[in-house]
Design a protein around this motif. Structure first.
Motif, PDB file in Angstrom:
ATOM      1  N   ILE A  37       0.824  -1.210   0.000  1.00  0.00           N
ATOM      2  CA  ILE A  37       0.000   0.000   0.000  1.00  0.00           C
ATOM      3  C   ILE A  37       0.859   1.262   0.000  1.00  0.00           C
ATOM      4  O   ILE A  37       0.421   2.336  -0.428  1.00  0.00           O
ATOM      5  CB  ILE A  37      -0.978  -0.017   1.199  1.00  0.00           C
ATOM      6  CG1 ILE A  37      -2.168   0.913   0.924  1.00  0.00           C
ATOM      7  CG2 ILE A  37      -0.279   0.355   2.497  1.00  0.00           C
ATOM      8  CD1 ILE A  37      -3.323   0.717   1.872  1.00  0.00           C
ATOM      9  N   VAL A  85     -12.008   7.078  -2.005  1.00  0.00           N
ATOM     10  CA  VAL A  85     -11.659   5.880  -1.244  1.00  0.00           C
ATOM     11  C   VAL A  85     -12.884   5.476  -0.428  1.00  0.00           C
ATOM     12  O   VAL A  85     -13.296   6.186   0.493  1.00  0.00           O
ATOM     13  CB  VAL A  85     -10.447   6.118  -0.320  1.00  0.00           C
ATOM     14  CG1 VAL A  85     -10.178   4.884   0.538  1.00  0.00           C
ATOM     15  CG2 VAL A  85      -9.219   6.469  -1.144  1.00  0.00           C
ATOM     16  N   HIS A 129     -14.496   3.114   2.209  1.00  0.00           N
ATOM     17  CA  HIS A 129     -13.944   2.292   3.289  1.00  0.00           C
ATOM     18  C   HIS A 129     -14.930   2.146   4.437  1.00  0.00           C
ATOM     19  O   HIS A 129     -15.794   3.008   4.662  1.00  0.00           O
ATOM     20  CB  HIS A 129     -12.635   2.899   3.807  1.00  0.00           C
ATOM     21  CG  HIS A 129     -12.839   4.210   4.540  1.00  0.00           C
ATOM     22  ND1 HIS A 129     -13.038   4.274   5.900  1.00  0.00           N
ATOM     23  CD2 HIS A 129     -12.909   5.489   4.093  1.00  0.00           C
ATOM     24  CE1 HIS A 129     -13.200   5.534   6.273  1.00  0.00           C
ATOM     25  NE2 HIS A 129     -13.142   6.297   5.193  1.00  0.00           N
ATOM     26  N   ALA A 171      -7.288   4.747   5.376  1.00  0.00           N
ATOM     27  CA  ALA A 171      -7.779   5.649   4.333  1.00  0.00           C
ATOM     28  C   ALA A 171      -7.148   7.036   4.466  1.00  0.00           C
ATOM     29  O   ALA A 171      -6.752   7.651   3.471  1.00  0.00           O
ATOM     30  CB  ALA A 171      -9.305   5.746   4.412  1.00  0.00           C
ATOM     31  N   LEU A 215     -11.499  -0.074  -0.274  1.00  0.00           N
ATOM     32  CA  LEU A 215     -10.596  -0.439   0.809  1.00  0.00           C
ATOM     33  C   LEU A 215     -11.401  -1.123   1.907  1.00  0.00           C
ATOM     34  O   LEU A 215     -12.131  -0.465   2.646  1.00  0.00           O
ATOM     35  CB  LEU A 215      -9.896   0.817   1.352  1.00  0.00           C
ATOM     36  CG  LEU A 215      -8.981   0.636   2.558  1.00  0.00           C
ATOM     37  CD1 LEU A 215      -7.729  -0.152   2.178  1.00  0.00           C
ATOM     38  CD2 LEU A 215      -8.602   2.003   3.151  1.00  0.00           C
ATOM     39  N   VAL A 218      -8.478  -2.790  -3.007  1.00  0.00           N
ATOM     40  CA  VAL A 218      -7.487  -3.090  -1.977  1.00  0.00           C
ATOM     41  C   VAL A 218      -8.202  -3.851  -0.861  1.00  0.00           C
ATOM     42  O   VAL A 218      -8.669  -3.266   0.124  1.00  0.00           O
ATOM     43  CB  VAL A 218      -6.822  -1.803  -1.424  1.00  0.00           C
ATOM     44  CG1 VAL A 218      -5.738  -2.159  -0.400  1.00  0.00           C
ATOM     45  CG2 VAL A 218      -6.219  -0.979  -2.562  1.00  0.00           C
ATOM     46  N   THR A 258      -8.990  -6.071   2.403  1.00  0.00           N
ATOM     47  CA  THR A 258      -8.333  -6.102   3.717  1.00  0.00           C
ATOM     48  C   THR A 258      -8.755  -7.304   4.559  1.00  0.00           C
ATOM     49  O   THR A 258      -8.458  -7.364   5.745  1.00  0.00           O
ATOM     50  CB  THR A 258      -8.645  -4.805   4.490  1.00  0.00           C
ATOM     51  OG1 THR A 258     -10.060  -4.736   4.720  1.00  0.00           O
ATOM     52  CG2 THR A 258      -8.192  -3.579   3.720  1.00  0.00           C
TER      53      THR A 258
END
Length: 361
Positions: A27, A43, A45, A53, A104, A129, A131
């Protein structure tokens, strides 16, 4: 097994190719994976990812304007009202077709982010991305995006390929063990439909296999991603081969709906895989010892393998509305042996109920 420091790149081919990069510390160099035309990026999230973020925003300051859209955790994010919240931010800040969305979070967040990117101006660049284990091996890979409705899971959505998927294993640090184990349901699925080595590694030592710090864990993540990358490269829009990825999902999605999406996806899919294995056995395709192996591996991950018997009629009604059905005809992925999935069409309801009785508690 991969070098513990070097990133692994897994390619998805087809009309919209992209790379899935697996490693640690990725990242920190996220800007290398962004299209050069991007001036603004949203973003998307969940609340627990707010510090990450914010770090991304600081990291990209001066090159890209980063806006943050904090959305509800888990399946609560996958609602049209939440998508509209994201669209509102993008509209008020003049997002163009060369700007981007970055998802994210876990599978629900990446599903939502993908849907938002696919629908804004009929499609803008998307970076995923993930997680969570679930997001890394399944939801963020393959371009399926969507939101839920009162009638069922993922009934509204789009096939939309990301520009890149960044699997940074460092993002799993601090993730509760039960979240990791729930994500392993999709790893088990990959083992049963395509890569039996996954099952062997889990059976050898489940504690080591599910420890994010071990090389075995990374190997399992990469093997699972390779299974999905191979399938979606061949069949992006689920016209044939991609259907095998639904192993355990027809009943699993019905259970999620019945539980009002309060269950973890992996827990519901775990039960769905036991049901699919029992159905495979009743169809004469899978030996009893393979069904037992399914239960044993899932139980070793502390995942559920049974569901109340009295819920069958409700589950059946939900399955009949499932997007995998064709003209009201239920379709299930079953196994002709480990690593040999196929579609079972038009199964008699009595046979389905017989398989569910083996799951019912």
């Amino acid at each position: 097994m991969s070098d513990s420091t070097a990133p692994t790149v897994i390619e998805v081919t087809g009309a919209d190719p992209y790379a899935i990069t697996v490693g640690r510390g990725l990242i920190a160099s996220i800007d290398a994976h962004l299209p050069p035309t991007v001036a603004k990026m949203l973003v998307v999230h969940a609340p627990p990812l707010a510090p990450v973020a914010e770090r991304l925003r600081e990291q990209l300051a001066g090159r890209i304007e980063v806006l943050l859209a904090e959305v509800p955790d888990a399946e609560g994010a996958k609602r049209v009202e939440v998508a509209a919240f994201c669209w509102q931010i993008m509209g008020q800040t003049d997002f163009t077709r060369t700007d981007a969305v970055l998802g994210l979070g876990g599978g629900a967040t990446t599903d939502l982010a993908g849907f938002v990117a696919a629908t804004w101006l009929r499609g803008i660049p998307l970076i995923q991305v993930p997680t969570t284990v679930l997001g890394m091996v399944d939801a963020a890979v393959g371009g399926k995006t969507g939101i839920n409705t009162a009638e069922g899971k993922n009934l509204v959505g789009a096939f939309y390929a990301p520009k890149a998927v960044i699997v940074d294993l460092d993002l799993l640090d601090g993730l509760p063990q039960n979240e990791i184990l729930a994500g392993f349901a999709e790893v088990v699925k990959a083992g049963f439909i395509a890569d039996p080595v996954i099952l062997d590694l889990l059976e050898a030592d489940v504690t080591i296999a599910t420890d994010p710090t071990t090389p075995v864990f990374r190997e399992l993540i990469e093997r699972s991603i390779r299974v999905k990358a191979h399938v979606v490269s061949d069949d992006f829009t689920e016209q044939g081969l991609r259907e095998i990825l639904n192993y355990g999902h027809t009943l699993g999605h019905a259970i999620e709906h019945a539980e009002r999406y309060r269950w973890r996806h992996g827990a519901a899919i775990s039960i769905g895989m036991v049901f699919a294995a029992e159905l495979s056995h009743l169809a004469g395709s899978l030996p009893a010892d393979a069904v037992d192996r399914t239960r044993r591996i899932l139980a070793s991950l502390t995942l559920p393998t049974g569901y109340p018997l009295g819920r069958w009629k409700t589950l059946l009604a939900t399955m009949q509305r499932d997007k995998k059905a064709r003209a009201g005809m239920l379709r299930f992925i079953i196994l002709d042996g480990i690593g040999r999935p196929r579609v079972l069409n038009g199964t008699d309801e009595s046979m389905l109920f017989a398989a569910y009785q083996e799951v019912g508690e």
